[in-house]
Design an enzyme around this catalytic site. Structure first.
Site, PDB file in Angstrom:
ATOM      1  N   GLU A 180       0.668  -1.077   0.071  1.00  0.00           N
ATOM      2  CA  GLU A 180      -0.191  -0.089  -0.339  1.00  0.00           C
ATOM      3  C   GLU A 180       0.902   1.244   0.282  1.00  0.00           C
ATOM      4  O   GLU A 180       0.798   1.966   0.477  1.00  0.00           O
ATOM      5  CB  GLU A 180      -0.957  -0.061   1.357  1.00  0.00           C
ATOM      6  CG  GLU A 180      -1.520  -1.130   1.291  1.00  0.00           C
ATOM      7  CD  GLU A 180      -2.842  -0.857   2.180  1.00  0.00           C
ATOM      8  OE1 GLU A 180      -2.654  -0.534   3.094  1.00  0.00           O
ATOM      9  OE2 GLU A 180      -4.161  -1.859   1.715  1.00  0.00           O
ATOM     10  N   GLU A 372      -5.415  -8.343  -1.223  1.00  0.00           N
ATOM     11  CA  GLU A 372      -6.396  -7.865  -0.114  1.00  0.00           C
ATOM     12  C   GLU A 372      -8.095  -7.755  -0.280  1.00  0.00           C
ATOM     13  O   GLU A 372      -7.827  -6.659  -0.465  1.00  0.00           O
ATOM     14  CB  GLU A 372      -6.229  -7.342   0.541  1.00  0.00           C
ATOM     15  CG  GLU A 372      -4.684  -7.247   1.723  1.00  0.00           C
ATOM     16  CD  GLU A 372      -4.440  -6.240   2.637  1.00  0.00           C
ATOM     17  OE1 GLU A 372      -4.639  -5.589   2.528  1.00  0.00           O
ATOM     18  OE2 GLU A 372      -2.589  -5.703   2.025  1.00  0.00           O
TER      19      GLU A 372
HETATM   20  C1  BGP Z   1      -4.482  -3.256   5.025  1.00  0.00           C
HETATM   21  C2  BGP Z   1      -3.565  -2.956   5.046  1.00  0.00           C
HETATM   22  C3  BGP Z   1      -3.336  -5.037   6.009  1.00  0.00           C
HETATM   23  C4  BGP Z   1      -4.550  -5.171   6.756  1.00  0.00           C
HETATM   24  C5  BGP Z   1      -5.993  -4.312   5.729  1.00  0.00           C
HETATM   25  C6  BGP Z   1      -6.831  -4.533   6.574  1.00  0.00           C
HETATM   26  O1  BGP Z   1      -4.503  -1.749   4.730  1.00  0.00           O
HETATM   27  O2  BGP Z   1      -2.694  -3.933   4.787  1.00  0.00           O
HETATM   28  O3  BGP Z   1      -2.331  -4.955   6.606  1.00  0.00           O
HETATM   29  O4  BGP Z   1      -4.201  -5.492   7.836  1.00  0.00           O
HETATM   30  O5  BGP Z   1      -5.445  -3.022   5.479  1.00  0.00           O
HETATM   31  O6  BGP Z   1      -7.053  -3.418   8.085  1.00  0.00           O
HETATM   32  P1  BGP Z   1      -7.418  -3.822   9.228  1.00  0.00           P
HETATM   33  O7  BGP Z   1      -6.269  -4.593   9.966  1.00  0.00           O
HETATM   34  O8  BGP Z   1      -6.903  -2.451  10.095  1.00  0.00           O
HETATM   35  O9  BGP Z   1      -8.741  -3.814   9.632  1.00  0.00           O
END
Ligand code: BGP
Length: 472
Positions: A180, A372
């Site tokens: 990201e 993701e």
């Molecule tokens: C993204 C990241 C991840 C992940 C995901 C979900 O921004 O790359 O590492 O965690 O978000 O976010 P969260 O864990 O805060 O729900």
């Protein structure tokens, strides 16, 4: 003669079904076997809070053991294999390989851990998809150099990349440079660029200069990867949750395009290989002056990213003149009245995923890979079972959208669900924000046996993979 149709109505053979996690959110073992302090472990409350520093002795820190993937990966990978995973995305913890980031010699124990992990994946014919830097770096590099603001990081990163490419060249064929990377543009205390410490002065100058260093580092990694592992593919990774104009006010439409373009700026450089014209206006108006060295622009042009991997969780809308905000889920501003919202306030929008897949393919004409996507929710254990129809619904609707994008002609490499096993949340460091098909017995305070339990969604996703997405 009739033009041969390229239309396809099903997922291609070899589609990479699987899931994704990150080292710092899963491994635990935070100082074991020679590992150094890392940045992510200093975000005990999550990256939505300011940098918290090394946790105080005796205080609970979610990253210390996380879900103990470091010791339990065999059990977890067996479960991924049972679901039929073809791909598994995780990251290498830089500070396991170079505890401070500046050493000449790597830490053999750290290298061995990933060797064993990749062997275990290969045993089940699961392709590792490896993020080289997922929201973390050795803490020493943050304290001594201020993260990516320093050009010297390029050299340390290059050494790290050369080391891991050489070591894993026969085991890892899919790589991503920075997780990201575009998240660094909005908030300097985010961990993508790691430049939060001392952000006084012209913040935009700092962000874009750091981004330049990361672009050079990324192209350097692409170059090395192709030299050392000629049959590998290496891509960039962006947060691409989307944003729509709230209404048809032309001003809202233009501003929304402009917000999106500031995010896509990062892939514009990394995929097209040059700085786009529009950025120079922003720099001019904000007194930003980027220092480049001889060879930088040539390197960026010659070694672009081969594919665009991205996270997609939600969409939001933008009203003319209103500020927009940002968190790990992406951009947000005015809620969309047409969409439902998750318990963590993220608006659920499967069509937005189809929209995004088309948008990125149309813009770059390189393969795209959603690495993701998932639903964070609170699960209840009843009689040792977890019924999670909400997660199945989320997934089903999003996969139908991916299939529509396949029909639209988008070249999609695979689909990696975020958090196939419950892990520590990045934004809030909570355990109760669960994404998994596999439940992990651990709560927000660190209580629990760490036992793994299959949720209903486990069997559901297994069937999706078995049928190559025919049954959604
Ligand atoms: C993204 C990241 C991840 C992940 C995901 C979900 O921004 O790359 O590492 O965690 O978000 O976010 P969260 O864990 O805060 O729900």
């Amino acid at each position: 003669m009739e033009l041969t149709s390229r239309y396809r109505d099903s997922f291609p053979e070899g589609f990479l079904w699987g899931g994704a996690i990150a080292a710092n959110q899963a491994e635990g073992a935070w100082l074991e076997d020679g590992k150094g302090w890392d940045l992510a472990s200093c975000f005990s409350k999550g990256v939505h809070h300011k940098f918290q520093g090394k946790p105080e002795k005796g205080s609970y820190s979610p990253h210390e053991t996380a879900i103990d993937f470091y010791h339990r990966y065999k059990e977890d990978i067996a479960l991924f294999a049972e679901m039929g995973f073809k791909v598994f995305r995780t990251s290498i913890h830089w500070s396991r390989i170079f505890p401070k980031g500046v050493e000449e010699e790597p830490n053999e124990c750290g290298l061995q851990f990933y060797d064993d992990l990749f062997d275990e994946l290969r045993k089940y014919h699961i392709e590792p998809l490896i993020t080289i830097s997922h929201y973390e770096m050795p803490l020493y590099l943050v304290e001594q150099y201020g993260g990516w603001r320093s050009r010297e990081l390029i050299g340390f990163f290059e050494h790290y990349c050369r080391t891991i490419f050489t070591r894993y060249k026969d085991k890892v064929k899919y790589w991503l440079t920075f997780n990201e990377i575009n998240n660094m543009r909005r908030n300097a205390d985010y961990v993508a660029g790691v430049i939060f410490d001392g952000t006084e002065g012209n913040l935009k100058q700092l962000i874009y200069q750091s981004a330049h260093h990361m672009f050079v580092a990324s192209s350097m990694a692409n170059k090395l990867c192709h030299e050392i592992i000629p049959d590998a593919k290496i891509g960039c990774m962006l947060s691409l949750s989307n944003i729509y104009p709230y209404n048809c006010d032309p001003q809202a439409v233009f501003e929304t395009m402009d917000i999106r373009r500031k995010s896509l700026f990062f892939s514009d450089v990394m995929v097209r290989g040059y700085y786009p014209n529009y950025i120079f206006r922003l720099w001019e108006e904000n007194n930003v002056h980027i220092q480049v060295e001889e060879g930088d622009l040539e390197l960026i042009r010659s070694y672009p990213s081969e594919f665009v991997a991205f996270s997609y969780y939600r969409t939001s809308t933008h009203e003319a003149g209103k500020p927009s905000f940002f968190d790990t889920g992406g951009e947000f501003s005015t809620p969309n009245p047409f969409l439902k919202t998750s318990e963590w306030g993220w608006q659920i929008d499967p069509v937005g995923l189809r929209y995004t897949l088309n948008e990125i393919w149309d813009r770059y004409q390189v393969p795209v890979f959603p690495v993701e996507n998932g639903l964070g929710a609170q699960d209840q254990v009843e009689d040792g079972k977890i019924h999670d129809p909400y997660r199945i619904e989320y997934l089903s609707e999003h996969l139908k959208a991916v299939k529509e994008a396949v029909k639209d002609g988008v070249e999609i490499m695979g689909y990696a669900y975020w958090g196939p096993i419950d892990i520590v949340s990045a934004s809030t460091s909570e355990m109760k924000k669960r994404y998994g098909f596999i439940y992990v017995d651990k709560d927000n305070e660190g209580n629990g046996t760490l036992a793994r339990i299959k949720k209903d969604s486990f069997e559901w996703y297994k069937r999706v993979i078995e049928t190559n997405g025919e049954i959604l």
